[in-house]
Write an enzyme that holds these catalytic residues in place. Structure first.
Site, PDB file in Angstrom:
ATOM      1  N   GLU A  26      34.960  44.385  38.926  1.00 24.65           N
ATOM      2  CA  GLU A  26      34.219  44.386  37.730  1.00 24.65           C
ATOM      3  C   GLU A  26      32.878  45.548  37.897  1.00 24.65           C
ATOM      4  O   GLU A  26      32.474  45.944  36.936  1.00 24.65           O
ATOM      5  CB  GLU A  26      33.845  42.878  37.371  1.00 24.65           C
ATOM      6  CG  GLU A  26      34.849  42.224  36.821  1.00 24.65           C
ATOM      7  CD  GLU A  26      35.249  42.673  35.215  1.00 24.65           C
ATOM      8  OE1 GLU A  26      34.288  42.708  34.453  1.00 24.65           O
ATOM      9  OE2 GLU A  26      36.534  42.577  35.086  1.00 24.65           O
ATOM     10  N   CYS A  45      47.109  39.301  39.669  1.00 28.10           N
ATOM     11  CA  CYS A  45      45.695  39.406  38.963  1.00 28.10           C
ATOM     12  C   CYS A  45      45.926  40.561  38.327  1.00 28.10           C
ATOM     13  O   CYS A  45      46.152  41.593  39.163  1.00 28.10           O
ATOM     14  CB  CYS A  45      44.694  38.784  39.965  1.00 28.10           C
ATOM     15  SG  CYS A  45      43.099  39.333  39.128  1.00 28.10           S
ATOM     16  N   HIS A  85      43.533  42.727  37.847  1.00 26.58           N
ATOM     17  CA  HIS A  85      42.351  43.317  38.493  1.00 26.58           C
ATOM     18  C   HIS A  85      42.725  44.142  39.852  1.00 26.58           C
ATOM     19  O   HIS A  85      42.392  45.116  40.088  1.00 26.58           O
ATOM     20  CB  HIS A  85      41.297  42.570  38.912  1.00 26.58           C
ATOM     21  CG  HIS A  85      40.483  42.113  37.800  1.00 26.58           C
ATOM     22  ND1 HIS A  85      40.689  41.259  36.863  1.00 26.58           N
ATOM     23  CD2 HIS A  85      39.060  42.770  37.580  1.00 26.58           C
ATOM     24  CE1 HIS A  85      39.567  41.083  35.915  1.00 26.58           C
ATOM     25  NE2 HIS A  85      38.718  41.986  36.127  1.00 26.58           N
ATOM     26  N   ASP A 143      41.462  39.650  28.783  1.00 27.83           N
ATOM     27  CA  ASP A 143      41.397  39.419  30.062  1.00 27.83           C
ATOM     28  C   ASP A 143      39.982  38.852  30.047  1.00 27.83           C
ATOM     29  O   ASP A 143      39.061  39.062  29.232  1.00 27.83           O
ATOM     30  CB  ASP A 143      41.619  40.628  30.760  1.00 27.83           C
ATOM     31  CG  ASP A 143      41.260  40.489  32.412  1.00 27.83           C
ATOM     32  OD1 ASP A 143      41.857  39.299  32.816  1.00 27.83           O
ATOM     33  OD2 ASP A 143      40.709  41.108  33.049  1.00 27.83           O
ATOM     34  N   SER A 144      39.558  38.375  31.597  1.00 28.12           N
ATOM     35  CA  SER A 144      38.271  37.784  31.447  1.00 28.12           C
ATOM     36  C   SER A 144      37.290  39.199  31.305  1.00 28.12           C
ATOM     37  O   SER A 144      36.056  38.801  31.407  1.00 28.12           O
ATOM     38  CB  SER A 144      38.222  37.469  32.949  1.00 28.12           C
ATOM     39  OG  SER A 144      38.427  37.986  33.951  1.00 28.12           O
ATOM     40  N   CYS A 160      45.919  38.311  31.434  1.00 29.04           N
ATOM     41  CA  CYS A 160      45.245  37.970  32.643  1.00 29.04           C
ATOM     42  C   CYS A 160      46.040  36.844  33.042  1.00 29.04           C
ATOM     43  O   CYS A 160      46.714  35.784  32.324  1.00 29.04           O
ATOM     44  CB  CYS A 160      44.055  37.154  31.957  1.00 29.04           C
ATOM     45  SG  CYS A 160      43.021  36.173  33.092  1.00 29.04           S
ATOM     46  N   ASN A 161      46.229  36.536  34.348  1.00 21.35           N
ATOM     47  CA  ASN A 161      47.309  35.717  35.104  1.00 21.35           C
ATOM     48  C   ASN A 161      46.516  34.540  35.070  1.00 21.35           C
ATOM     49  O   ASN A 161      47.134  33.483  34.854  1.00 21.35           O
ATOM     50  CB  ASN A 161      47.386  36.117  36.436  1.00 21.35           C
ATOM     51  CG  ASN A 161      48.352  37.202  36.763  1.00 21.35           C
ATOM     52  OD1 ASN A 161      49.520  37.157  36.973  1.00 21.35           O
ATOM     53  ND2 ASN A 161      47.739  38.506  36.622  1.00 21.35           N
TER      54      ASN A 161
HETATM   55  N1  DGL Z   1      42.458  39.408  35.602  1.00 19.75           N
HETATM   56  C1  DGL Z   1      42.612  38.146  35.844  1.00 19.75           C
HETATM   57  C2  DGL Z   1      43.724  37.421  36.245  1.00 19.75           C
HETATM   58  O1  DGL Z   1      44.684  38.301  36.039  1.00 19.75           O
HETATM   59  C3  DGL Z   1      41.271  37.298  35.747  1.00 19.75           C
HETATM   60  C4  DGL Z   1      40.348  37.041  37.087  1.00 19.75           C
HETATM   61  C5  DGL Z   1      39.271  36.681  37.099  1.00 19.75           C
HETATM   62  O2  DGL Z   1      38.551  36.658  36.196  1.00 19.75           O
HETATM   63  O3  DGL Z   1      38.945  35.873  37.987  1.00 19.75           O
HETATM   64  O4  DGL Z   1      43.732  36.641  36.786  1.00 19.75           O
END
Ligand code: DGL
Length: 268
Positions: A154, A186, A188, A15-16, A79-80
């Site tokens: 984060e 997402c 997160h 993931d990011s 991560c989406n």
């Molecule tokens: N958790 C991520 C997602 O599902 C990344 C969100 C991000 O870094 O902007 O998109």
């Protein structure tokens, strides 16, 4: 973990940053004996506002690194934003199974909404890519990008007035449309589910892609092999904050955390 032992078949999850921990938890619950390697690209989070081509480049380099250095036998794109930008490329480029979260999330949303009135929220990158819109085109959809929310997660700010204000503003169109299901597109967002629920109205059922993704992974024979049940965490950013915030979100201490130098990734 990368012992050259053919019985050890680690599964990589990336993931990011910390959002993919939500997917990792579901994998750990379903596959207690799997070896899991979590990669959080925290130095370059968030991915959401970045151009799709850049997210694709990051994703390919991370996959290459996890295969070369850790011998992963399967990759879960937790991560989406990266799934939307890079899944097809990753599948074409690597000869290991690559699983994203968008198809799984779409299946979960569809199953949870008999009336077909579904909301999807995600990053700017995910919503702009249109992947959910394509997979759920036969439903009555309301899609909303939520820029700025990932940054709260984060830094571990999952319950603050500022977050509530931001979510109320961003989710106003969803509240007005009142879908019966809202897909958290997402990884997160499940960590701020309470605030999301207050913003859209508590009668809206929130759905995440985590369980459905984990079931999909469990469908592969190699994911079910008895390994050591070990979990290793890798991050590219500040390890202190990764460990501190990550433990809170993951619900247990993040042991075995290693920092990956971005220069090493750039060489991939
Ligand atoms: N958790 C991520 C997602 O599902 C990344 C969100 C991000 O870094 O902007 O998109």
């Amino acid at each position: 973990m990368n012992s050259g032992d053919p019985k050890r078949v680690p599964i990589g999850v990336f993931d990011s940053g910390l959002g993919g921990l939500h997917i990792l938890s579901a994998l750990r619950d379903l596959l207690p004996e799997a070896d899991l390697i979590y990669f959080g690209d925290s130095a370059r989070s968030p991915y959401g506002p970045r151009p799709a081509g850049e997210v694709r480049e990051f994703s390919v380099a991370i996959a290459r690194y996890l295969i070369r250095k850790w011998g992963i036998a399967m990759l879960v794109v937790g991560c989406n934003t990266a799934s939307a930008a890079a899944l097809d490329t990753l599948k074409a480029e690597f000869d290991i199974p690559v699983i994203g979260v968008i198809e799984a999330g779409s299946r979960a949303a569809r199953a949870a909404s008999p009336s077909g009135r579904v909301g999807v929220i995600g990053t700017v990158g995910t919503i702009a890519a249109g992947a959910y819109q394509r997979l759920l085109e036969d439903l009555e959809l309301v899609c909303q990008a939520c820029p700025g929310v990932v940054e709260f997660v984060e830094r571990g700010e999952t319950n603050s007035e500022q977050l509530e204000i931001l979510l109320e503003r961003l989710l106003e169109p969803v509240r007005i449309e009142a879908p019966d299901v809202l897909l958290l597109g997402c990884t997160h967002y499940p960590y701020v589910a309470k605030a999301i629920s207050r913003a859209v109205g508590e009668s809206v059922v929130l759905i995440s892609s985590a369980e459905e993704t984990a079931f999909e992974v469990r469908g592969y024979e190699l994911a079910n092999r008895s390994c050591g049940g070990e979990t290793i965490f890798l991050c590219t950013g500040d390890p202190e904050s990764f460990v501190r915030v990550g433990a809170r979100l993951y619900g247990s201490e993040l042991k075995s955390v290693q920092v990956v130098d971005l220069a090493e990734l750039e060489g991939e």
